[in-house]
Design a protein around this motif. Sequence first.
Motif, short mmCIF file in Angstrom:
data_model
loop_
_atom_site.label_atom_id
_atom_site.label_comp_id
_atom_site.label_asym_id
_atom_site.label_seq_id
_atom_site.Cartn_x
_atom_site.Cartn_y
_atom_site.Cartn_z
N GLY A 52 55.65 50.15 81.61
CA GLY A 52 55.28 49.31 80.47
C GLY A 52 56.19 49.50 79.28
N LYS A 53 57.45 49.92 79.56
CA LYS A 53 58.41 50.18 78.50
C LYS A 53 59.58 49.19 78.54
CE LYS A 53 57.34 55.12 78.37
NZ LYS A 53 57.86 56.50 78.56
N ALA A 54 59.25 47.94 78.82
CA ALA A 54 60.29 46.90 78.87
C ALA A 54 59.66 45.57 78.48
CB ALA A 54 60.89 46.82 80.27
N ILE A 70 62.94 50.18 76.72
CA ILE A 70 62.80 51.26 75.75
C ILE A 70 63.15 52.60 76.39
CG2 ILE A 70 61.17 52.53 74.29
CD1 ILE A 70 59.51 49.96 74.12
N GLU A 71 63.88 53.43 75.65
CA GLU A 71 64.17 54.79 76.07
C GLU A 71 63.84 55.73 74.92
OE1 GLU A 71 67.85 54.80 79.14
OE2 GLU A 71 68.36 54.08 77.15
N ALA A 72 63.18 56.84 75.22
CA ALA A 72 62.84 57.84 74.21
C ALA A 72 63.76 59.05 74.38
CB ALA A 72 61.39 58.26 74.35
N ASN A 81 66.22 50.76 71.87
CA ASN A 81 65.94 49.49 72.56
C ASN A 81 67.23 49.10 73.24
OD1 ASN A 81 63.85 48.20 69.87
ND2 ASN A 81 63.40 49.65 71.48
N SER A 82 67.31 49.31 74.53
CA SER A 82 68.58 49.22 75.25
C SER A 82 68.62 48.07 76.25
CB SER A 82 68.83 50.54 76.00
OG SER A 82 68.79 51.65 75.14
N GLY A 83 69.85 47.78 76.69
CA GLY A 83 70.06 46.84 77.79
C GLY A 83 69.66 45.41 77.51
N LEU A 84 69.72 44.98 76.26
CA LEU A 84 69.37 43.59 75.96
C LEU A 84 70.32 42.64 76.69
CD1 LEU A 84 67.78 41.46 74.31
CD2 LEU A 84 69.51 41.73 72.52
N LYS A 115 62.23 57.31 65.13
CA LYS A 115 63.31 56.49 64.57
C LYS A 115 63.86 55.61 65.69
CE LYS A 115 64.72 59.99 61.17
NZ LYS A 115 65.84 60.84 60.69
N ILE A 116 64.01 54.33 65.41
CA ILE A 116 64.49 53.40 66.43
C ILE A 116 65.96 53.10 66.14
CG2 ILE A 116 64.12 51.17 67.54
CD1 ILE A 116 61.29 51.20 66.42
#
Length: 267
Positions: A52-54, A70-72, A81-84, A115-116
């Motif tokens: 549930g992180k996408a 999303i990666e933490a 917020n990666s891989g757009l 922090k994002i």
Amino acid sequence: MENPNIIVRVATADDQHYGKTITDEMESSAKARGTGIAKRSPEYVQLKMEEGKAVIAVTDKGEWVGFCYIEAWGHEKFVANSGLIVNPAFRGHGVAKAIKMRVFELSRQKYPDAKIFGLTTGLAVMKINSELGYEPVTYSELTDDEEFWKGCRSCVNFDVLTSKGRKNCLCTAMLYDPAEKAKEAEEKAANMRASSITLLTDVQPQMLVAANGQMHHKKKDRTFKGNFKLFERWIRFKRYVLLKSGKDNGGGAASSSRKKFFLFNLF
């Protein structure tokens, strides 16, 4: 192409069949731009969906449109917020912005104190990030988690990153700091209260002398009475002046350095 009905939502395990299509487009897009993003396997993307992180965008007919995950990092102190990526057939429809906004909301829900941040070479993404409240920063303000930086090894510019001692690269680093944004919100609220008080105290009484010699006070008529548009414009102007003054005087060295860094990167 006809305008399709595009749905932007949190991805689930039911979307895992899109995994290879997404990663193939990521790789193809990176090659076309001559830049790189951390390469991910279909299995990794599918895991993000299951967790549930996408965020995924699809048409009402089930055609894949776009994706981001999303990666933490750093014990969940930082979130990326990666891989757009957006399907080339659907670019120019505002899909990237919609996905970025939704994945940003999801990040804030799952990691409210983190922090994002993001690394990007795309001007369009930088603009969207700015609208969401990100600010350009130096790489030193990002996570120091080695696992994150290992992901850059598949980027075509990895040699540039290592030659710069991981202090700089072709990507622009952008950061959203919730603690800093909360502080800014408090300052704005205080300035707004100060503005309201100033408006009330600006109404100066007038001294009137009657024919019998008695004196009494009369409040000055309000210039804006009955003209709400003019009043609203005045409020906005006053807030702008107060907020600008507050930022100029209390923005701090960090804010100043970020502005200088951003200007430096522009040139």
